[in-house]
Design a protein around this motif. Sequence first.
Motif, PDB file in Angstrom:
ATOM      1  N   ARG A  98       0.854  -1.192   0.000  1.00  0.00           N
ATOM      2  CA  ARG A  98       0.000   0.000   0.000  1.00  0.00           C
ATOM      3  C   ARG A  98       0.890   1.242   0.000  1.00  0.00           C
ATOM      4  O   ARG A  98       1.983   1.229   0.555  1.00  0.00           O
ATOM      5  N   HIS A 133      -1.188  -3.125  -3.970  1.00  0.00           N
ATOM      6  CA  HIS A 133      -2.544  -3.653  -3.854  1.00  0.00           C
ATOM      7  C   HIS A 133      -3.545  -2.524  -3.657  1.00  0.00           C
ATOM      8  O   HIS A 133      -4.667  -2.585  -4.144  1.00  0.00           O
ATOM      9  N   SER A 134      -3.126  -1.481  -2.919  1.00  0.00           N
ATOM     10  CA  SER A 134      -4.036  -0.365  -2.668  1.00  0.00           C
ATOM     11  C   SER A 134      -3.253   0.932  -2.494  1.00  0.00           C
ATOM     12  O   SER A 134      -2.083   0.925  -2.140  1.00  0.00           O
ATOM     13  N   GLU A 136      -3.862   4.947  -0.894  1.00  0.00           N
ATOM     14  CA  GLU A 136      -4.730   5.775  -0.063  1.00  0.00           C
ATOM     15  C   GLU A 136      -4.371   7.242  -0.203  1.00  0.00           C
ATOM     16  O   GLU A 136      -3.269   7.589  -0.612  1.00  0.00           O
ATOM     17  N   PHE A 155     -11.175   6.515  -6.507  1.00  0.00           N
ATOM     18  CA  PHE A 155     -11.044   6.354  -5.061  1.00  0.00           C
ATOM     19  C   PHE A 155     -12.424   6.382  -4.400  1.00  0.00           C
ATOM     20  O   PHE A 155     -13.341   7.054  -4.889  1.00  0.00           O
ATOM     21  N   GLU A 158     -13.069   5.772   2.705  1.00  0.00           N
ATOM     22  CA  GLU A 158     -12.951   4.682   3.674  1.00  0.00           C
ATOM     23  C   GLU A 158     -13.312   5.138   5.081  1.00  0.00           C
ATOM     24  O   GLU A 158     -13.846   4.374   5.858  1.00  0.00           O
ATOM     25  N   SER A 178      -9.462   5.539  -0.662  1.00  0.00           N
ATOM     26  CA  SER A 178      -8.556   4.488  -1.147  1.00  0.00           C
ATOM     27  C   SER A 178      -9.014   3.955  -2.489  1.00  0.00           C
ATOM     28  O   SER A 178     -10.161   4.090  -2.897  1.00  0.00           O
ATOM     29  N   LEU A 179      -8.060   3.322  -3.143  1.00  0.00           N
ATOM     30  CA  LEU A 179      -8.281   2.679  -4.419  1.00  0.00           C
ATOM     31  C   LEU A 179      -7.590   1.330  -4.347  1.00  0.00           C
ATOM     32  O   LEU A 179      -6.408   1.247  -4.014  1.00  0.00           O
ATOM     33  N   ILE A 180      -8.345   0.260  -4.644  1.00  0.00           N
ATOM     34  CA  ILE A 180      -7.818  -1.093  -4.628  1.00  0.00           C
ATOM     35  C   ILE A 180      -7.415  -1.468  -6.050  1.00  0.00           C
ATOM     36  O   ILE A 180      -8.007  -1.003  -7.019  1.00  0.00           O
ATOM     37  N   THR A 181      -6.438  -2.357  -6.170  1.00  0.00           N
ATOM     38  CA  THR A 181      -5.987  -2.811  -7.483  1.00  0.00           C
ATOM     39  C   THR A 181      -7.170  -3.113  -8.388  1.00  0.00           C
ATOM     40  O   THR A 181      -8.058  -3.882  -7.998  1.00  0.00           O
TER      41      THR A 181
END
Length: 183
Positions: A98, A133-134, A136, A155, A158, A178-181
Amino acid sequence: MLEINVVGFPAINTERLRLRAVNQADAEQILAIRSNELVLQYMDTKRMERLDEAFAFLQFIETAYINKTGITWGIALHENDKIIGTIAYWRIMREHYRAEIGYSLLADFWGKGIMLEAMKSVLQFGFQVLKLHSIEANVNPANQPSIKLLERSGFVKEAHFKENYYFNGRFLDSAIYSLITPS
């Protein structure tokens, strides 16, 4: 644990921008960015006042890159190598795959899609090259332009922390996006 195997500084070119390493020659521009009241309006950080503070900040950026704890790009237009802003994975948490993203741009360049263009490329680099993976972002909830940029970039919010940050004699809120893969 995330391995960062980037050889040399990862410059990125977009349609209009060159995202490049910042160096000591950029100290005056860093000072111009980090002393600008409009730019700092929601950054909740101390305003730079002297060139030696810019040099110290540039040393911090270089050390973070050497230690693989951060990567900061200077944002320049193709027609001029002078930086107009920065975008960074200023805190890479290798054990969590991250990183925390941060950015700033001189007010003269706001509203032109420059930061969105830089953001898309840096996010792509983070997921495809760094294998994050993420990602933020910690943003002042009053900074609606930054929140809109984050949301346009995919995004999602969270968390909203109440008065978790003390700056300039006041307790301030923080919002975490946040943004996840991407799948």
